[in-house]
Design an enzyme around this catalytic site. Structure first.
Site, PDB file in Angstrom:
ATOM      1  N   ASP A  30     -14.337  22.003  34.794  1.00  0.00           N
ATOM      2  CA  ASP A  30     -15.057  21.181  33.818  1.00  0.00           C
ATOM      3  C   ASP A  30     -14.046  20.464  32.914  1.00  0.00           C
ATOM      4  O   ASP A  30     -13.052  21.053  32.473  1.00  0.00           O
ATOM      5  CB  ASP A  30     -15.997  22.056  32.975  1.00  0.00           C
ATOM      6  CG  ASP A  30     -17.041  21.224  32.243  1.00  0.00           C
ATOM      7  OD1 ASP A  30     -18.226  21.312  32.603  1.00  0.00           O
ATOM      8  OD2 ASP A  30     -16.662  20.466  31.314  1.00  0.00           O
ATOM      9  N   ILE A  31     -14.305  19.204  32.626  1.00  0.00           N
ATOM     10  CA  ILE A  31     -13.370  18.404  31.830  1.00  0.00           C
ATOM     11  C   ILE A  31     -13.361  18.837  30.357  1.00  0.00           C
ATOM     12  O   ILE A  31     -12.369  18.618  29.654  1.00  0.00           O
ATOM     13  CB  ILE A  31     -13.707  16.898  31.989  1.00  0.00           C
ATOM     14  CG1 ILE A  31     -12.498  16.027  31.743  1.00  0.00           C
ATOM     15  CG2 ILE A  31     -14.879  16.496  31.121  1.00  0.00           C
ATOM     16  CD1 ILE A  31     -12.682  14.578  32.177  1.00  0.00           C
ATOM     17  N   ASN A  86     -28.290  23.943  33.685  1.00  0.00           N
ATOM     18  CA  ASN A  86     -29.185  23.337  32.701  1.00  0.00           C
ATOM     19  C   ASN A  86     -30.159  22.441  33.455  1.00  0.00           C
ATOM     20  O   ASN A  86     -29.746  21.535  34.179  1.00  0.00           O
ATOM     21  CB  ASN A  86     -28.378  22.507  31.694  1.00  0.00           C
ATOM     22  CG  ASN A  86     -27.440  23.365  30.868  1.00  0.00           C
ATOM     23  OD1 ASN A  86     -27.804  24.453  30.424  1.00  0.00           O
ATOM     24  ND2 ASN A  86     -26.214  22.892  30.668  1.00  0.00           N
ATOM     25  N   GLY A  92     -30.122  20.669  27.949  1.00  0.00           N
ATOM     26  CA  GLY A  92     -28.720  20.260  27.825  1.00  0.00           C
ATOM     27  C   GLY A  92     -28.151  19.606  29.060  1.00  0.00           C
ATOM     28  O   GLY A  92     -26.956  19.319  29.106  1.00  0.00           O
ATOM     29  N   GLN A  93     -28.984  19.343  30.072  1.00  0.00           N
ATOM     30  CA  GLN A  93     -28.454  18.670  31.263  1.00  0.00           C
ATOM     31  C   GLN A  93     -28.077  17.241  30.919  1.00  0.00           C
ATOM     32  O   GLN A  93     -28.874  16.505  30.319  1.00  0.00           O
ATOM     33  CB  GLN A  93     -29.476  18.695  32.411  1.00  0.00           C
ATOM     34  CG  GLN A  93     -28.907  18.116  33.701  1.00  0.00           C
ATOM     35  CD  GLN A  93     -29.846  18.241  34.898  1.00  0.00           C
ATOM     36  OE1 GLN A  93     -30.993  18.656  34.757  1.00  0.00           O
ATOM     37  NE2 GLN A  93     -29.350  17.869  36.068  1.00  0.00           N
ATOM     38  N   HIS A  99     -25.804  21.209  39.499  1.00  0.00           N
ATOM     39  CA  HIS A  99     -24.519  21.920  39.429  1.00  0.00           C
ATOM     40  C   HIS A  99     -24.715  23.237  38.717  1.00  0.00           C
ATOM     41  O   HIS A  99     -25.534  23.348  37.807  1.00  0.00           O
ATOM     42  CB  HIS A  99     -23.459  21.082  38.715  1.00  0.00           C
ATOM     43  CG  HIS A  99     -23.884  20.537  37.381  1.00  0.00           C
ATOM     44  ND1 HIS A  99     -24.750  19.462  37.264  1.00  0.00           N
ATOM     45  CD2 HIS A  99     -23.602  20.923  36.107  1.00  0.00           C
ATOM     46  CE1 HIS A  99     -24.968  19.204  35.977  1.00  0.00           C
ATOM     47  NE2 HIS A  99     -24.287  20.093  35.251  1.00  0.00           N
ATOM     48  N   HIS A 101     -22.713  25.986  36.393  1.00  0.00           N
ATOM     49  CA  HIS A 101     -21.534  26.265  35.570  1.00  0.00           C
ATOM     50  C   HIS A 101     -21.123  27.718  35.814  1.00  0.00           C
ATOM     51  O   HIS A 101     -21.961  28.620  35.714  1.00  0.00           O
ATOM     52  CB  HIS A 101     -21.864  26.127  34.079  1.00  0.00           C
ATOM     53  CG  HIS A 101     -22.268  24.755  33.632  1.00  0.00           C
ATOM     54  ND1 HIS A 101     -21.431  23.945  32.888  1.00  0.00           N
ATOM     55  CD2 HIS A 101     -23.420  24.056  33.799  1.00  0.00           C
ATOM     56  CE1 HIS A 101     -22.069  22.805  32.612  1.00  0.00           C
ATOM     57  NE2 HIS A 101     -23.273  22.859  33.145  1.00  0.00           N
TER      58      HIS A 101
HETATM   59  P1  5GP Z   1     -24.601  19.495  32.109  1.00  0.00           P
HETATM   60  O1  5GP Z   1     -24.561  19.076  30.651  1.00  0.00           O
HETATM   61  O2  5GP Z   1     -25.246  18.417  32.963  1.00  0.00           O
HETATM   62  O3  5GP Z   1     -25.199  20.849  32.339  1.00  0.00           O
HETATM   63  O4  5GP Z   1     -23.098  19.658  32.569  1.00  0.00           O
HETATM   64  C1  5GP Z   1     -22.269  18.566  32.807  1.00  0.00           C
HETATM   65  C2  5GP Z   1     -20.840  19.062  32.665  1.00  0.00           C
HETATM   66  O5  5GP Z   1     -19.997  18.107  33.271  1.00  0.00           O
HETATM   67  C3  5GP Z   1     -20.387  19.215  31.219  1.00  0.00           C
HETATM   68  O6  5GP Z   1     -19.967  20.545  30.986  1.00  0.00           O
HETATM   69  C4  5GP Z   1     -19.235  18.212  31.088  1.00  0.00           C
HETATM   70  O7  5GP Z   1     -18.174  18.684  30.296  1.00  0.00           O
HETATM   71  C5  5GP Z   1     -18.822  18.003  32.515  1.00  0.00           C
HETATM   72  N1  5GP Z   1     -18.257  16.672  32.806  1.00  0.00           N
HETATM   73  C6  5GP Z   1     -18.728  15.478  32.346  1.00  0.00           C
HETATM   74  N2  5GP Z   1     -17.982  14.464  32.857  1.00  0.00           N
HETATM   75  C7  5GP Z   1     -17.045  15.040  33.651  1.00  0.00           C
HETATM   76  C8  5GP Z   1     -15.977  14.508  34.435  1.00  0.00           C
HETATM   77  O8  5GP Z   1     -15.760  13.298  34.533  1.00  0.00           O
HETATM   78  N3  5GP Z   1     -15.197  15.405  35.108  1.00  0.00           N
HETATM   79  C9  5GP Z   1     -15.417  16.766  35.040  1.00  0.00           C
HETATM   80  N4  5GP Z   1     -14.595  17.551  35.737  1.00  0.00           N
HETATM   81  N5  5GP Z   1     -16.424  17.294  34.301  1.00  0.00           N
HETATM   82  C10 5GP Z   1     -17.222  16.448  33.617  1.00  0.00           C
END
Ligand code: 5GP
Length: 112
Positions: A30-31, A86, A92-93, A99, A101
């Site tokens: 995760d970034i 999420n 929080g998605q 995906h 986590h």
């Molecule tokens: P969500 O909020 O959809 O459950 O999770 C999305 C996740 O993707 C977040 O934890 C966010 O930090 C991560 N993320 C967003 N953009 C990027 C990216 O460009 N590269 C990587 N490796 N992770 C990302």
């Protein structure tokens, strides 16, 4: 094809720190990690969220869990980690490509 960030990463159009890849799944760091280990396990199939999963995807979901187990072992967190998704904006998605986590490497508090 998925126009999300993860779709672009799967197609190689955006860089990512990949820790696993096979024909069905890619896993990346995760970034913006919230813990020392924060990985994202992503199916290559375009599924927007968990609620969109159908019985046809159950083998794929099982494979994602198997990959999570392998990565937990490789990253040294089998004693304690969290595997979550999420589903939907209120949860929080932010990226609408399914995906999981995988979070660990520190003591995790109670769920919010
Ligand atoms: P969500 O909020 O959809 O459950 O999770 C999305 C996740 O993707 C977040 O934890 C966010 O930090 C991560 N993320 C967003 N953009 C990027 C990216 O460009 N590269 C990587 N490796 N992770 C990302």
């Amino acid at each position: 094809m998925s126009d999300t960030i993860f779709g672009k990463i799967i197609r190689g159009e955006l860089p990512a720190d990949k820790v696993f890849e096979n024909e069905n799944i890619v896993a990346i760091k995760d970034i913006h990690p919230v813990a020392p280990v924060h990985l994202l396990i992503i199916p290559k199939k375009e599924i927007p969220d968990l609620q969109s999963v159908t019985p046809a995807d159950f083998a794929l979901i099982g494979e994602m869990v198997s990959v999570a187990q392998q990565l937990a072992e490789r990253f040294g967190v089998i004693e304690g980690y969290r595997l979550l998704t999420n589903n939907g904006s209120p949860a929080g998605q932010t990226i609408f490509h399914l995906h999981f986590h995988l979070i660990g490497g520190r003591t995790l508090g109670p769920m919010a």
